[in-house]
Design a protein around this motif. Structure first.
Motif, PDB file in Angstrom:
ATOM      1  N   ARG A  47     -31.822 -57.807  11.326  1.00 15.46           N
ATOM      2  CA  ARG A  47     -32.658 -56.874  12.087  1.00 15.46           C
ATOM      3  C   ARG A  47     -33.370 -57.593  13.227  1.00 15.46           C
ATOM      4  N   TRP A  48     -33.867 -58.812  12.971  1.00 18.19           N
ATOM      5  CA  TRP A  48     -34.558 -59.571  14.018  1.00 18.19           C
ATOM      6  C   TRP A  48     -33.629 -59.864  15.189  1.00 18.19           C
ATOM      7  N   GLU A  49     -32.349 -60.059  14.893  1.00 17.03           N
ATOM      8  CA  GLU A  49     -31.380 -60.437  15.925  1.00 17.03           C
ATOM      9  C   GLU A  49     -30.656 -59.240  16.538  1.00 17.03           C
ATOM     10  N   SER A  50     -30.949 -58.051  16.064  1.00 19.05           N
ATOM     11  CA  SER A  50     -30.258 -56.860  16.560  1.00 19.05           C
ATOM     12  C   SER A  50     -30.825 -56.411  17.899  1.00 19.05           C
ATOM     13  N   HIS A  51     -29.934 -55.957  18.743  1.00 21.04           N
ATOM     14  CA  HIS A  51     -30.335 -55.471  20.065  1.00 21.04           C
ATOM     15  C   HIS A  51     -30.788 -54.022  20.009  1.00 21.04           C
ATOM     16  N   VAL A  52     -31.636 -53.685  20.942  1.00 25.04           N
ATOM     17  CA  VAL A  52     -32.119 -52.328  21.139  1.00 25.04           C
ATOM     18  C   VAL A  52     -31.333 -51.758  22.313  1.00 25.04           C
ATOM     19  N   SER A  53     -30.969 -50.489  22.222  1.00 22.66           N
ATOM     20  CA  SER A  53     -30.273 -49.840  23.338  1.00 22.66           C
ATOM     21  C   SER A  53     -30.755 -48.406  23.474  1.00 22.66           C
ATOM     22  N   LYS A  54     -30.425 -47.822  24.590  1.00 16.96           N
ATOM     23  CA  LYS A  54     -30.799 -46.435  24.834  1.00 16.96           C
ATOM     24  C   LYS A  54     -29.527 -45.647  25.112  1.00 16.96           C
ATOM     25  N   ASP A  55     -29.309 -44.577  24.349  1.00 15.51           N
ATOM     26  CA  ASP A  55     -28.152 -43.714  24.557  1.00 15.51           C
ATOM     27  C   ASP A  55     -28.281 -43.050  25.920  1.00 15.51           C
ATOM     28  N   VAL A  56     -27.277 -43.230  26.780  1.00 10.96           N
ATOM     29  CA  VAL A  56     -27.365 -42.704  28.139  1.00 10.96           C
ATOM     30  C   VAL A  56     -27.322 -41.183  28.168  1.00 10.96           C
ATOM     31  N   THR A  57     -26.703 -40.580  27.176  1.00 16.25           N
ATOM     32  CA  THR A  57     -26.612 -39.119  27.147  1.00 16.25           C
ATOM     33  C   THR A  57     -27.895 -38.477  26.648  1.00 16.25           C
ATOM     34  N   THR A  58     -28.397 -38.982  25.515  1.00 16.71           N
ATOM     35  CA  THR A  58     -29.561 -38.353  24.897  1.00 16.71           C
ATOM     36  C   THR A  58     -30.876 -39.027  25.273  1.00 16.71           C
ATOM     37  N   GLY A  59     -30.815 -40.275  25.723  1.00 18.30           N
ATOM     38  CA  GLY A  59     -32.027 -41.016  26.029  1.00 18.30           C
ATOM     39  C   GLY A  59     -32.709 -41.577  24.797  1.00 18.30           C
ATOM     40  N   LYS A  60     -32.084 -41.370  23.643  1.00 17.53           N
ATOM     41  CA  LYS A  60     -32.673 -41.839  22.386  1.00 17.53           C
ATOM     42  C   LYS A  60     -32.448 -43.344  22.223  1.00 17.53           C
ATOM     43  N   VAL A  61     -33.506 -44.025  21.782  1.00 15.65           N
ATOM     44  CA  VAL A  61     -33.446 -45.465  21.565  1.00 15.65           C
ATOM     45  C   VAL A  61     -32.770 -45.737  20.228  1.00 15.65           C
ATOM     46  N   LYS A  62     -31.849 -46.699  20.250  1.00 16.00           N
ATOM     47  CA  LYS A  62     -31.163 -47.129  19.032  1.00 16.00           C
ATOM     48  C   LYS A  62     -31.585 -48.556  18.726  1.00 16.00           C
TER      49      LYS A  62
END
Length: 93
Positions: A47-62
């Motif tokens: 989890r510490w090494e996992s990247h954060v991203s934002k869905d371009v369609t929904t704008g929801k953060v993953k």
């Protein structure tokens, strides 16, 4: 986390990358080796090494960034300061 800006996401991902770099430098490639040495769950390291991203369609953060307290905990485990952690070219811009 949905309120994260692009800059916030970039910073969260730099922190994740730095943790991975230091883990490999201090322990080696395997997250399980780090988990075993420091008696923590492998899932925590993942989890510490996992990247954060934002869905371009929904704008929801993953994904989830980690707190400064977790960064400090990681630093304490490997015996470095927060200054040492952030004093890296990754954080120059």
């Amino acid at each position: 986390m949905s309120g994260l800006s692009k800059k916030d996401i970039v910073l969260a991902n730099k922190i994740a990358d730095r943790i991975k770099m230091l883990r490999i430098q201090y322990i080696g490639e395997k997250q399980t080796d780090f988990a075993y040495k420091y008696n923590i769950d492998k899932q925590d390291i993942s989890r510490w090494e996992s990247h954060v991203s934002k869905d371009v369609t929904t704008g929801k953060v993953k994904g989830r960034g980690i707190t400064i307290y977790t960064v400090k905990r990681f630093c304490d485990l490997i015996g470095i300061t927060l200054f040492d952690f952030f004093d890296h070219e990754l954080f120059e811009n």
